[in-house]
Design a protein around this motif. Sequence first.
Motif, PDB file in Angstrom:
ATOM      1  N   ALA A 318       0.831  -1.202   0.000  1.00 24.16           N
ATOM      2  CA  ALA A 318       0.000   0.000   0.000  1.00 24.16           C
ATOM      3  C   ALA A 318       0.860   1.245   0.000  1.00 24.16           C
ATOM      4  O   ALA A 318       1.948   1.274   0.589  1.00 24.16           O
ATOM      5  CB  ALA A 318      -0.919   0.010   1.218  1.00 24.16           C
ATOM      6  N   GLU A 319       0.367   2.257  -0.697  1.00 23.56           N
ATOM      7  CA  GLU A 319       0.934   3.603  -0.589  1.00 23.56           C
ATOM      8  C   GLU A 319      -0.108   4.478   0.077  1.00 23.56           C
ATOM      9  O   GLU A 319      -1.271   4.481  -0.314  1.00 23.56           O
ATOM     10  CB  GLU A 319       1.250   4.167  -1.972  1.00 23.56           C
ATOM     11  N   VAL A 320       0.331   5.211   1.102  1.00 27.92           N
ATOM     12  CA  VAL A 320      -0.578   6.066   1.860  1.00 27.92           C
ATOM     13  C   VAL A 320      -0.048   7.493   1.775  1.00 27.92           C
ATOM     14  O   VAL A 320       1.097   7.756   2.138  1.00 27.92           O
ATOM     15  CB  VAL A 320      -0.651   5.622   3.330  1.00 27.92           C
ATOM     16  N   ALA A 321      -0.871   8.399   1.262  1.00 30.64           N
ATOM     17  CA  ALA A 321      -0.443   9.793   1.132  1.00 30.64           C
ATOM     18  C   ALA A 321      -1.454  10.694   1.835  1.00 30.64           C
ATOM     19  O   ALA A 321      -2.652  10.604   1.564  1.00 30.64           O
ATOM     20  CB  ALA A 321      -0.327  10.177  -0.332  1.00 30.64           C
ATOM     21  N   MET A 322      -0.970  11.555   2.747  1.00 28.83           N
ATOM     22  CA  MET A 322      -1.862  12.530   3.365  1.00 28.83           C
ATOM     23  C   MET A 322      -2.012  13.683   2.389  1.00 28.83           C
ATOM     24  O   MET A 322      -1.032  14.318   2.009  1.00 28.83           O
ATOM     25  CB  MET A 322      -1.321  13.008   4.705  1.00 28.83           C
ATOM     26  N   THR A 323      -3.230  13.946   1.949  1.00 29.78           N
ATOM     27  CA  THR A 323      -3.445  14.984   0.937  1.00 29.78           C
ATOM     28  C   THR A 323      -3.925  16.285   1.556  1.00 29.78           C
ATOM     29  O   THR A 323      -3.803  17.337   0.937  1.00 29.78           O
ATOM     30  CB  THR A 323      -4.487  14.525  -0.099  1.00 29.78           C
ATOM     31  N   THR A 324      -4.489  16.220   2.746  1.00 33.46           N
ATOM     32  CA  THR A 324      -5.002  17.423   3.398  1.00 33.46           C
ATOM     33  C   THR A 324      -4.799  17.302   4.895  1.00 33.46           C
ATOM     34  O   THR A 324      -5.071  16.256   5.471  1.00 33.46           O
ATOM     35  CB  THR A 324      -6.517  17.584   3.122  1.00 33.46           C
TER      36      THR A 324
END
Lengths: 410, 410
Positions: A318-324
């Motif tokens: 999994a790739e997890v990116a915080m966008t906000t």
Amino acid sequence: MKSVNASVDEKRLWDDLMALASFGAREDGGVCRHALSREDIASREWLIGKARERGYRIAADSAANLFLTRFGCDNDLPPVLAGSHMDSQPAGGKFDGAYGVLAAFEALRALDDAGLETARPVTAVAWTNEEGGRFHIPCTGSRAFVSGKVPEPDQTDEEGVTLADALKRTLDAAPDVERIAPGFPVHAYVEPHIEQGPVLEAEGLPIGVVTGIQGVRWFNVTVTGEPGHAGTVPHAIRRDAFQATLRAVSALSTLMEDPDDVVRFTVGHVSVVPNSPNTIPSSVRFSIDFRHPERGVLDARAARIADLIAREVRPCTAEVAMTTSMQPVVFPDQITGAIAKAADTEGLKHRALASGAFHDAAHIASVCPSGMIFIPCRGGLSHHPDEWATPEHCAAGARVLAGALAQLAA
Amino acid sequence: MKSVNASVDEKRLWDDLMALASFGAREDGGVCRHALSREDIASREWLIGKARERGYRIAADSAANLFLTRFGCDNDLPPVLAGSHMDSQPAGGKFDGAYGVLAAFEALRALDDAGLETARPVTAVAWTNEEGGRFHIPCTGSRAFVSGKVPEPDQTDEEGVTLADALKRTLDAAPDVERIAPGFPVHAYVEPHIEQGPVLEAEGLPIGVVTGIQGVRWFNVTVTGEPGHAGTVPHAIRRDAFQATLRAVSALSTLMEDPDDVVRFTVGHVSVVPNSPNTIPSSVRFSIDFRHPERGVLDARAARIADLIAREVRPCTAEVAMTTSMQPVVFPDQITGAIAKAADTEGLKHRALASGAFHDAAHIASVCPSGMIFIPCRGGLSHHPDEWATPEHCAAGARVLAGALAQLAA
């Protein structure tokens, strides 16, 4: 001559709300007006036409934020801003965002009709892409206003159109509108909005004086597995990205459990690839929307999300990116006081309350004293075709806004 | 003069496979050729052109099944059919389906080149929409052939095009092709296919003589909840259709557990409405693909699915519809024997094995003696851009087919 408050025209405001709702109207009574879409562009043209009739200054910045300004005595003074956004959720209603823009426009007309001269200019604003439905960065417009540049202009919608191209198309559609740089000085900002919660309706109050906005963290997660034939690949060797997503979201739901029911945790967007009934999913993209009024809770739980997902999706990755990431906001007494005073003048009962939803005001609060006015909405419902506010409550909110703007711009 | 088997041309067959793969070619080397799409129509034109060069009878029925017939001595006798399908998964490969059609076409050419006269006509067939990727009823063409009518012609694809319209468009694109009624008498049917499993490759065998096909049940499930704002609606009163789906699929996975790893259970299609990060999902549609070689197991577990889902999705509701039910199929000795004999004649090692995937042969088996020839595919992989079979194995399968057809049509 009537007072500013009394010059607010309930029928005129209501007719405008219904007219704006016709741009992107859904058959179920709701509205689908994605940011920078054909429907959004048409609704902007409609509002620009009305502003032109009034002789307001009409301007737009590079984020396609639209500013309609009623001149003050000294137009070198930073203006008082009021407004919200005109884009909607895909299955949204007639009031979320739209009400704030039109209440601000109605307040400008009430200032006209009352013949009131203000020291400062007063500007109605429509911020671009607050909902983040088409381009998944909410509050694109108010962020650009604060930072001076459009965030992630290369991001694409589901059809591969970049934000930059969609902005260009929108701005090109209104060539007569003055182009200004984003992020000019502002004296104060007030955003009227439906509550999107059940409190005012339950207590029979027409006005909420908003004390602040809870914080939010958004994440995009991509789970990667391995496709294969649904009839042949043994389960022992599968890397099924949807089954992995199911484990991850289940564990996240446990992490987010809260006996006080204050945490808000939502997986609202899920897309499966290749999304065919007899192929094992090779990847899944999903969103996380996590909110809480306390920064400590937000930080502590958000910090555990990526590791938890990585563990649960095995043998997928999994790739997890915080966008906000938006911290909780507290609005200053200067604005809440002006709003409360305007409501008192009108004889409208009110209460202080915090916002569960986030708003453009959360961004603008970082550059000037800001605040919000809530009006009740039926059943606390929003982001829904059945979203509803009464003509009386809409007008009451606009009267309080007009009174507050008169104070702040005096 | 060469024998029929020896007349199979490895290079000619391989060139055809690569040419067919160019219709709907994906950048990753795979193929996306939805049934009745522009790409499918173009690939049919290509194959019709090649059949015309050979002087074969070219015909299509109302399901757009395409029949290319090499005449026999007595053309009133029911023909021997061989073939498969030309549509692919959205992220499919070059061989699934395509190989069966082109191996059959190569076998017809080998009969020509060997100068062999058969008593019966021999027909290469391409069945419509085997994959069920665009219109979610797999084996549309072979079902129509068996029942005499197109199943669910009013069903629509994701863009609202009906199956009936898509069929008309496909047939209209080839006006010179003879139109025939679906479901004529057939003497025997043989379908060559890549194994889509790991057995032949692991054992180093070029040919699988298929003994039968496991049964399958497909379901479409629609979970209905209530939309709402992700930031405001308390969890205690939410009816989140994605969280409900998560509970349902989790319980289904437990129901389908099998220590012997024979059960196949896949949720491959999931669509969330409105699919916006900050709106609570109001509905979710998902597919269930469930397979097993024993009818008793299929019936017992399938019978529990609807109640289990209804219980798990509360307080949401669910509609569960079984869209496909295919019983396990056993192929008769007449066909498996002809295939084994043809392989022996060629000196090609073979073994008996069951099919994990279903095929058009499962339907055609109800109207005539049927069977299948498997060739190995790399890593057992299919429904994947990397799906691969070697030129040698492709030719070996075609040689066995040609030999079997010569026996069955003699």
